[in-house]
Scaffold this motif. Structure first.
Motif, short mmCIF file in Angstrom:
data_model
loop_
_atom_site.label_atom_id
_atom_site.label_comp_id
_atom_site.label_asym_id
_atom_site.label_seq_id
_atom_site.Cartn_x
_atom_site.Cartn_y
_atom_site.Cartn_z
N PHE A 1 -46.01 -1.65 29.60
CA PHE A 1 -46.15 -0.83 28.41
C PHE A 1 -47.45 -0.02 28.46
CE2 PHE A 1 -47.57 -0.25 23.99
CZ PHE A 1 -46.56 0.57 23.54
N TRP A 2 -48.54 -0.65 28.88
CA TRP A 2 -49.83 0.04 28.96
C TRP A 2 -49.76 1.19 29.98
CZ3 TRP A 2 -53.73 1.27 26.30
CH2 TRP A 2 -54.88 1.78 26.90
N ARG A 3 -49.14 0.96 31.14
CA ARG A 3 -48.99 2.03 32.13
C ARG A 3 -48.18 3.19 31.54
NH1 ARG A 3 -49.00 -2.33 35.81
NH2 ARG A 3 -46.75 -2.59 35.68
N PHE A 4 -47.11 2.86 30.81
CA PHE A 4 -46.30 3.88 30.17
C PHE A 4 -47.14 4.69 29.19
CE2 PHE A 4 -43.88 5.04 26.37
CZ PHE A 4 -43.00 5.97 26.91
N MET A 5 -47.93 4.01 28.37
CA MET A 5 -48.78 4.69 27.38
C MET A 5 -49.81 5.60 28.06
SD MET A 5 -47.69 3.92 24.40
CE MET A 5 -49.03 4.49 23.40
N ARG A 6 -50.40 5.13 29.14
CA ARG A 6 -51.38 5.95 29.88
C ARG A 6 -50.73 7.18 30.47
NH1 ARG A 6 -54.15 2.39 34.01
NH2 ARG A 6 -54.85 4.40 34.72
N GLU A 7 -49.56 7.00 31.08
CA GLU A 7 -48.85 8.14 31.67
C GLU A 7 -48.48 9.14 30.59
OE1 GLU A 7 -45.56 6.42 33.77
OE2 GLU A 7 -46.88 5.45 35.24
N ASP A 8 -48.02 8.65 29.45
CA ASP A 8 -47.63 9.51 28.35
C ASP A 8 -48.82 10.32 27.84
OD1 ASP A 8 -45.68 10.48 26.46
OD2 ASP A 8 -46.73 9.28 24.95
N SER A 9 -49.97 9.66 27.70
CA SER A 9 -51.15 10.38 27.20
C SER A 9 -51.67 11.37 28.23
CB SER A 9 -52.25 9.40 26.78
OG SER A 9 -52.82 8.76 27.90
N GLN A 10 -51.55 11.05 29.50
CA GLN A 10 -51.98 11.98 30.56
C GLN A 10 -51.07 13.20 30.59
OE1 GLN A 10 -52.06 9.48 34.03
NE2 GLN A 10 -54.08 8.62 33.53
#
Length: 114
Positions: free
Chosen positions: A101-110
């Motif tokens: 989930f954290w990786r998904f959130m980081r990718e989304d924000s990037q």
């Protein structure tokens, strides 16, 4: 050694004696007496101080072999610290899910920054 380590840890964080005293529930004069070596805190208070400074009781009392591991991260925000403690106590499957989930959130924000 306890009083020396207590002072070192406090100064390392840039805290004043009254700030530490308030966090561990004693008067400033009581904490000052601990640091000056005039009084010795009981074992429960030593545990409380170690927890506040995020070190081991062994380290505080002078056992140099008990220094915290190299990869220790000190988190001063109590809510964030509680979150990380809960994560570390969670089953591995839940931690892996949280990482995904954290990786998904980081990718989304990037992606949104581009």
């Amino acid at each position: 050694m306890l009083n020396i380590r207590m002072e070192q840890e406090r100064l390392k964080r840039g805290w004043k004696q009254d700030q530490v005293a308030s966090r561990i529930g004693v008067s400033r004069s009581a904490y000052s007496n601990y640091e000056n070596g005039n009084r010795k805190p009981d074992i429960e208070m030593v545990k409380e101080i170690a927890q506040l400074y995020e070190v081991t009781v062994d380290y505080l009392v002078g056992n140099d072999q008990a220094v915290a591991p190299e990869k220790t991260i000190i988190v001063h925000d109590p809510k964030l610290r509680a979150f990380f403690e809960q994560v570390m106590l969670s089953p591995i499957r839940q931690r892996e899910e949280l990482m995904r989930f954290w990786r998904f959130m980081r990718e989304d924000s990037q992606d949104s920054e581009k």
